[in-house]
Design an enzyme around this catalytic site. Structure first.
Site, short mmCIF file in Angstrom:
data_model
loop_
_atom_site.label_atom_id
_atom_site.label_comp_id
_atom_site.label_asym_id
_atom_site.label_seq_id
_atom_site.Cartn_x
_atom_site.Cartn_y
_atom_site.Cartn_z
N HIS A 166 0.18 -29.94 -76.04
CA HIS A 166 -0.94 -29.79 -75.11
C HIS A 166 -2.22 -30.31 -75.74
O HIS A 166 -2.59 -29.87 -76.82
CB HIS A 166 -1.10 -28.32 -74.73
CG HIS A 166 0.09 -27.79 -73.97
ND1 HIS A 166 1.22 -27.34 -74.61
CD2 HIS A 166 0.33 -27.70 -72.64
CE1 HIS A 166 2.11 -26.98 -73.69
NE2 HIS A 166 1.59 -27.19 -72.49
N ASP A 180 0.14 -32.34 -72.42
CA ASP A 180 -0.14 -31.78 -71.10
C ASP A 180 -1.49 -31.08 -71.02
O ASP A 180 -2.05 -30.67 -72.03
CB ASP A 180 0.94 -30.74 -70.74
CG ASP A 180 2.31 -31.36 -70.51
OD1 ASP A 180 2.48 -32.56 -70.83
OD2 ASP A 180 3.20 -30.64 -70.03
ZN ZN Z 1 1.04 -27.45 -68.48
#
Ligand code: ZN
Length: 490
Positions: free
Chosen positions: A460, A318
């Site tokens: 991430h 992400d």
């Molecule tokens: Zn996020």
């Protein structure tokens, strides 16, 4: 890209801007619990004095031998609170912390007792340590007042656990005001480069708070890896964004640090540095809840040992794409013939369209993670839809590939949000907490403990530590018989 490239080229890549959403939702959750319980009691709503019976105070151990944690809870109807803070063996800092707590509590109780709306106060703490024996205690103060208004304030306290001496940012920067100027410039650049701030704040409005004065940089924490600055009172929209924190890797500012805080990255014998846990377990648990609110399910089942045949796992990344980190992740995925899903932020795609194309070319799945990473449940239908639509549009324009999935920031989703898109909402069951730990070794540990057949793993692709730790994760999962698939193939 006309960024001034100087000697430390990787600086901007390493510097990470962190929005500290810490606990906004946690406080909401705990307050709901408290107020619901309160409602069950047959009290009238008019002024309730806090009776001693409604307040519970307890002491517990922390992960550090000489630090205790005090917890104070009040279940008073109108003014419930949960307060946790550390106490050491040293009186001056204990008193400084206690008096901050006491002032905050009294202010809250006087202002809100008997008010029309239920309010709430939640003070949590984080302990961060530097190998020099210097500890930073960070108190996060969340207050809910009125119908929807939430305020967050961060206060830090600093102690050498052995000597009992306090330290300040001026001690860290060698009492050198030139160093302070340099630091102020670095922090400003980080804040100026942040998409959320660009989108939602008038340019330059953070300037006064980042003037090079010792006071402006007094709210900080230092770990073996980073110097972290917190800035208060960042109320953009109620409950959507907490105070920002700027994280600066020590190795990038070695020349600004006084001797005892130097990063020591030039040491060849890095193993000699013993790492201490930087986070308190309680806080980590709370954060976990926060980060996994909405429908995200925290997987507590033990790993399936006897499942023969092919096991599948979906890796998701992400908040990118990021020019350096995403590139490195793509390279690692390629080595393991792994396919993954990238939930991109619109503003990042706008900044790094070439990276979005690299992800697409490598055959991965493209997901929508909104434009600016706001909590959509707080935005209202129209703005939420705009956040989603604008993002799908740019990803599709830039890559020519359709977006097939949607992941709401923080996993925060409700029916209003769901109704704004036809894309399936994808959450996760394994949270690596990579955004919080920033530790490449920790990444595998968290994956090991929670992954099972069919898991969706949250990572991430904006943190260097994630890129660095990924290979170990892939090697381990592969040795356990997993193949790596896109969400749509799970
Ligand atoms: Zn996020």
């Amino acid at each position: 890209m006309k960024k001034p490239h100087r000697k430390r080229r990787s600086f901007w890549i390493d510097v990470i801007f962190l929005i500290v959403i810490i606990v906004l939702t946690i406080s909401a959750a705990s307050l709901i619990t408290l107020t619901t319980k309160g409602e069950a009691a047959l009290f009238s709503k008019t002024k309730q004095a806090v009776t001693p019976a409604s307040v519970v105070i307890g002491t517990s151990d922390s992960d550090y031998p000489d630090i205790k944690i005090i917890t104070e809870t009040s279940k008073d109807l109108n003014t419930p609170y949960i307060i946790q803070y550390p106490q050491s063996l040293h009186n001056p800092i204990n008193q400084a912390i206690s008096s901050y707590i006491e002032d905050t509590k009294q202010d809250y109780l006087t202002k809100h007792n008997g008010s029309k709306y239920k309010s709430g106060l939640n003070i949590s703490y984080e302990i961060l340590s530097h190998r020099s024996g210097n500890y930073s205690f960070v108190l996060v103060n969340n207050r809910k007042t009125g119908k929807t208004i939430r305020e967050t304030e961060i206060r830090s306290f600093h102690l050498n656990l052995k000597t009992g001496e306090n330290f300040t940012i001026s001690d860290v920067l060698d009492h050198n005001s030139k160093h302070l100027n340099t630091l102020s410039n670095l922090v400003r650049k980080v804040l100026d480069n942040n998409p959320v701030i660009e989108d939602y704040l008038p340019p330059g409005s953070l300037h006064t708070k980042t003037e090079p004065t010792w006071d402006n940089f007094g709210n900080f924490a230092i770990t073996d890896e980073s110097l972290i600055f917190y800035f208060d009172e960042y109320k953009l929209m109620a409950g959507t964004i907490g105070p920002p924190a700027v994280v600066i890797p020590l190795k990038n500012i070695d020349n600004l640090l006084s001797d005892k805080f130097k990063s020591g990255m030039q040491d060849t014998d890095e193993n000699a540095i013993t790492k201490k846990p930087v986070k308190e377990r309680e806080t980590a648990d709370l954060l976990h809840q926060e980060h996994s609110n909405g429908d995200a399910v925290v997987n507590e089942e033990t790993k399936e040992e006897h499942g023969k045949g092919v096991k599948k796992v979906a890796l998701t990344f992400d908040d990118g794409p990021h020019p350096k980190v995403t590139m490195q992740i793509l390279e690692t995925l390629r080595k393991y013939d792994a396919k993954a899903t990238f939930f991109m932020l619109g503003n990042m795609v706008e900044k790094h369209p070439e990276m979005a194309r690299e992800v697409q070319k490598a055959g991965h799945e493209l997901g929508n993670h909104t434009w600016a990473h706001l909590d959509l449940t707080k935005l209202g239908a129209e703005k939420a839809r705009h956040e989603i639509d604008r993002t799908s549009a740019i990803i599709e324009n830039v890559t020519g590939q359709k977006v097939t999935e949607f992941r709401p920031p923080y996993g925060a989703v409700n029916d209003t949000v769901r109704n704004q898109t036809n894309l399936p909402v994808i959450l996760w069951d394994v949270d690596t907490l990579d955004w919080k730990n920033r530790d490449s070794n920790q990444l595998l540990a968290n994956v090991k403990s929670a992954t099972k057949d069919g898991s969706t793993i949250l990572m991430h692709d904006i943190h260097q530590s994630t890129a660095d730790g990924l290979e170990a994760v892939l090697a381990y999962l592969q040795s356990e018989g997993y193949i790596f698939v896109k969400i749509s193939d799970l």
